[in-house]
Design a protein around this motif. Sequence first.
Motif, PDB file in Angstrom:
ATOM      1  N   GLY A 109      11.261  41.950  42.911  1.00  0.00           N
ATOM      2  CA  GLY A 109      11.463  42.364  44.293  1.00  0.00           C
ATOM      3  C   GLY A 109      12.507  43.470  44.413  1.00  0.00           C
ATOM      4  O   GLY A 109      12.391  44.357  45.255  1.00  0.00           O
ATOM      5  N   ARG A 110      13.518  43.417  43.543  1.00  0.00           N
ATOM      6  CA  ARG A 110      14.602  44.403  43.650  1.00  0.00           C
ATOM      7  C   ARG A 110      14.090  45.836  43.501  1.00  0.00           C
ATOM      8  O   ARG A 110      14.313  46.662  44.391  1.00  0.00           O
ATOM      9  CB  ARG A 110      15.697  44.075  42.621  1.00  0.00           C
ATOM     10  N   PRO A 111      13.392  46.187  42.416  1.00  0.00           N
ATOM     11  CA  PRO A 111      12.878  47.569  42.342  1.00  0.00           C
ATOM     12  C   PRO A 111      11.910  47.900  43.470  1.00  0.00           C
ATOM     13  O   PRO A 111      11.887  49.035  43.957  1.00  0.00           O
ATOM     14  CB  PRO A 111      12.199  47.638  40.969  1.00  0.00           C
ATOM     15  N   MET A 311       8.329  47.640  35.518  1.00  0.00           N
ATOM     16  CA  MET A 311       7.186  47.351  34.652  1.00  0.00           C
ATOM     17  C   MET A 311       7.087  45.838  34.426  1.00  0.00           C
ATOM     18  O   MET A 311       5.994  45.295  34.260  1.00  0.00           O
ATOM     19  CB  MET A 311       7.331  48.093  33.326  1.00  0.00           C
ATOM     20  N   TYR A 312       8.209  45.177  34.440  1.00  0.00           N
ATOM     21  CA  TYR A 312       8.223  43.720  34.292  1.00  0.00           C
ATOM     22  C   TYR A 312       7.558  43.045  35.488  1.00  0.00           C
ATOM     23  O   TYR A 312       6.606  42.285  35.321  1.00  0.00           O
ATOM     24  CB  TYR A 312       9.673  43.255  34.132  1.00  0.00           C
ATOM     25  N   ALA A 313       7.997  43.384  36.676  1.00  0.00           N
ATOM     26  CA  ALA A 313       7.632  42.485  37.778  1.00  0.00           C
ATOM     27  C   ALA A 313       7.505  43.099  39.163  1.00  0.00           C
ATOM     28  O   ALA A 313       7.296  42.368  40.130  1.00  0.00           O
ATOM     29  CB  ALA A 313       8.653  41.353  37.831  1.00  0.00           C
ATOM     30  N   ASN A 314       7.632  44.420  39.318  1.00  0.00           N
ATOM     31  CA  ASN A 314       7.537  45.027  40.657  1.00  0.00           C
ATOM     32  C   ASN A 314       6.127  44.837  41.217  1.00  0.00           C
ATOM     33  O   ASN A 314       5.168  45.403  40.697  1.00  0.00           O
ATOM     34  CB  ASN A 314       7.881  46.515  40.552  1.00  0.00           C
ATOM     35  N   PRO A 315       5.991  44.056  42.290  1.00  0.00           N
ATOM     36  CA  PRO A 315       4.633  43.732  42.755  1.00  0.00           C
ATOM     37  C   PRO A 315       3.881  44.933  43.329  1.00  0.00           C
ATOM     38  O   PRO A 315       2.665  44.888  43.459  1.00  0.00           O
ATOM     39  CB  PRO A 315       4.880  42.681  43.855  1.00  0.00           C
ATOM     40  N   GLY A 320       0.650  48.630  38.206  1.00  0.00           N
ATOM     41  CA  GLY A 320       0.660  47.197  37.940  1.00  0.00           C
ATOM     42  C   GLY A 320       1.763  46.778  36.985  1.00  0.00           C
ATOM     43  O   GLY A 320       2.090  47.495  36.049  1.00  0.00           O
ATOM     44  N   CYS A 321       2.334  45.607  37.241  1.00  0.00           N
ATOM     45  CA  CYS A 321       3.424  45.105  36.406  1.00  0.00           C
ATOM     46  C   CYS A 321       2.896  44.048  35.446  1.00  0.00           C
ATOM     47  O   CYS A 321       1.808  43.512  35.618  1.00  0.00           O
ATOM     48  CB  CYS A 321       4.534  44.551  37.273  1.00  0.00           C
ATOM     49  N   LEU A 322       3.707  43.767  34.425  1.00  0.00           N
ATOM     50  CA  LEU A 322       3.240  42.892  33.349  1.00  0.00           C
ATOM     51  C   LEU A 322       3.134  41.421  33.753  1.00  0.00           C
ATOM     52  O   LEU A 322       2.292  40.698  33.199  1.00  0.00           O
ATOM     53  CB  LEU A 322       4.137  43.047  32.119  1.00  0.00           C
ATOM     54  N   TRP A 461      11.177  36.874  49.454  1.00  0.00           N
ATOM     55  CA  TRP A 461      10.122  36.812  48.449  1.00  0.00           C
ATOM     56  C   TRP A 461       9.996  38.204  47.823  1.00  0.00           C
ATOM     57  O   TRP A 461      10.515  39.183  48.334  1.00  0.00           O
ATOM     58  CB  TRP A 461       8.814  36.341  49.114  1.00  0.00           C
ATOM     59  N   ARG A 462       9.302  38.295  46.698  1.00  0.00           N
ATOM     60  CA  ARG A 462       9.216  39.562  45.962  1.00  0.00           C
ATOM     61  C   ARG A 462       8.538  40.661  46.766  1.00  0.00           C
ATOM     62  O   ARG A 462       8.644  41.826  46.414  1.00  0.00           O
ATOM     63  CB  ARG A 462       8.536  39.347  44.608  1.00  0.00           C
TER      64      ARG A 462
END
Lengths: 478, 478
Positions: A109-111, A311-315, A320-322, A461-462
Amino acid sequence: MSKVVKSLQDAVKLCGLQDGMTVSITHNLRLGDQITGEVLRTIHDMGFHDIRLNSSGGVMGENGRYAAKCIEDGVITRIDGGGLGKTGVANTIQRGNMKHIARLTTHGGRPKLFADGFYESDLAFIYAPCCDKRGNCNGRTGNSAFGSMGYAMTDARHAKKVIVITDGLSEAPIWPISIDQTYVDYVVEVENLGDPQKIAGAALRITRDPISLLISEYAQKILEASGYIKDGFTMQAGSGGISLAVTSMLKEYMAKHQVCGEWGMGGITTAFIEMMHQGLFKALYDVQCFDTGAIESMAKDPNHIEISASMYANPDIPGGCLVNDLDTVILSATEIDVNFNVNVHTDSLGNCIAGAGGHGDTAQGAKLSIVCAPAYRSRLPMILDRVTCISTPGENIDVFVCQLGIAVNTALAKNADLFLRLKDAKLPVYDIHELQFMIEKKTGKPKPIVLGNKVVADILWRDGTVIDHLYTLGDYSF
Amino acid sequence: MSKVVKSLQDAVKLCGLQDGMTVSITHNLRLGDQITGEVLRTIHDMGFHDIRLNSSGGVMGENGRYAAKCIEDGVITRIDGGGLGKTGVANTIQRGNMKHIARLTTHGGRPKLFADGFYESDLAFIYAPCCDKRGNCNGRTGNSAFGSMGYAMTDARHAKKVIVITDGLSEAPIWPISIDQTYVDYVVEVENLGDPQKIAGAALRITRDPISLLISEYAQKILEASGYIKDGFTMQAGSGGISLAVTSMLKEYMAKHQVCGEWGMGGITTAFIEMMHQGLFKALYDVQCFDTGAIESMAKDPNHIEISASMYANPDIPGGCLVNDLDTVILSATEIDVNFNVNVHTDSLGNCIAGAGGHGDTAQGAKLSIVCAPAYRSRLPMILDRVTCISTPGENIDVFVCQLGIAVNTALAKNADLFLRLKDAKLPVYDIHELQFMIEKKTGKPKPIVLGNKVVADILWRDGTVIDHLYTLGDYSF
């Protein structure tokens, strides 16, 4: 040709920091961080007020005490990002000492919230164990090498000004480059960024507690029965004792059945490194190294791949993230409720003890998310009617495991097959209400706690939606 | 989990390309490029019109013929970016066949103009010799490995949609990652991207022409006398015969005098790789590999560092680009004039034969920019009253060298010291008017050429300012 300036204070002046601005920091060194306190002290001593802090994780260890002092003195008036930090900050805020409501979110969520402009950073402090005079830096070598700089990549990209703080300044070019000079305004040399041995606090260790081991065994059997553990699968597991135990059991299983996963991801620990070295995973994606084994591997294993938090988790990242490609993830919880909502932010008295981390990101992304927690702690049941704080909404959780049994989230149609598979495997599967009843038979049903009546933090939430709040402390809090 | 689609046509459809949009490509494979023609043919055959093309360099070789056809058929109506390409495109445009005026700039200007929003890309085609199913890619391995993907990083960052075209698709994760999946929408697999052996057309070779060798010797003596060739210096030299000869002489000089440079940059050739392997440079920064020696090195030498076009030369990038830190650069010219303005775009008849490349970027950035060119070509003098096309304004050029002697740009106050140093070194230093006179004594003063009267391209300085134009062909053009 050189961006090196004499002191942190000079660099802050050159960056034009002003009251009301936001500074951002990252938590790569976690409990080994010995520099955030120095950064905060500098800002405090320069006489700034009404500074907003955006941190990728909690402000941990001794640094938390400086942060708390900054809050009490009105130097810091809002905290955004990944967490608060239980040593000082959370308690100060939960006693109602911070002017603005904190806005906390997940690692992914942060990025996203930076990209949206909801979060912003006027000045980022990036900690780099290895940095050249133009600001090209990495986290791989040097006395305080901590490995992946994944979280800091977000700050480099979005902050208006960037100061790299290093204890490994190089006159010559450095390589590889994790964050390059095009993002960096000034470089400041310091004695010591911190102690990477202490990133996770103590040495990471597989749980020896028999109850946790039983939970780990159930989790491993769920993985086996799920059908996901086959060639090309992907997974994440954390650094907690149960996660490490599951990882260890999984390693044996994969070696025995000659399963080769495509990649593992995390927060990477030595346990994962060993699996990669044994050929059980082709590669690891790493946003945060959790121990020295992982750090050493990042410096030498090319298939231990550093990734950004985006790349890890930015929704919302276009490509797309991993986490979206995770098959399975092993997660923890302080509490869970009958709707499978998970709390990782607070203990059962409402004290904030952690940030969301990648919990919600991986739970939502993974095909199979398994939450492990003891059935009760200090005679308090851990399955509640409603968790004290919703960190990850239940629609993202597939299975809950405690020592008394397993509950599948069958409210999600996709889990009908999983439910049957676990039944077929003769695992102790119950409805979550049944499990709750079994626990409450032992513990009784505790009187609901009464939280304070003032919101001190929004839990985002993200995707940026507010899903819950942290409150001031109630009568039962310490 | 996979972004792989069946055909280029499918990918273009999925990206929603429409008439009037801009597509962007990069010129990593240069004369070995065997895919740009296919991309253009797809766009042509799908029936698009009024497409604008933004390319990091000229559309070269056979690809230029497809591009010319696209222009003639109204499929492509504007070209922006780094160049046109002399096989087809330039000639078609200079015969007035393109609807809109082209807008050409330097390697550093391109990322700047994208960041400004002056350039834009609706759809980027990125060529990757090694790519996984999620779009993570690099240029280091595979049959068409061409090394650095520096130019394509700009397209990945700024394009609304990105298609990676690869002839080295991997099911498993690839590493290192030059452009990551967060930028990539679709992946298309093809037989063959091209032939990296042909990047520079023919094998790169030190000049054997005695006149060019004399020029090279003068250039090397200027470097020696300048005072810049000392420990920690930085330089760029190109892939032309004279540049390679200077590089070779410099290598001997540095080895003999035990000088170790900080870094070399370019367009990297085997000559530079050898110097790095001999310890004459600590590292190389590389935005474009020019030969197979350079490509092989990038796959194995960690101090051969891949950089983006922005890090190379973007004049507005906040943290500063590397050309700003160059001590010396060796450059070529088709023409120079008495104000030291340099033409690299056209021949003396006004035919466009090349793009600006990094000429203006390095000339402006370097402390000492040396332009090498023969005094005359086919009996035409190469020092003119005014160049046919200004590619790099004279205020960025320090020295001109031809076989008849050396001219220092003393209009720049900073060069007074250099002038004396070269005099002290007994080098044949003349005023540029004197040199012009010496040349014209041999060649006569040719009748000025008459260019066509229609502007077909704006030549943009790296800051976006229009500094000259390309025109339709005049009476003297072929």
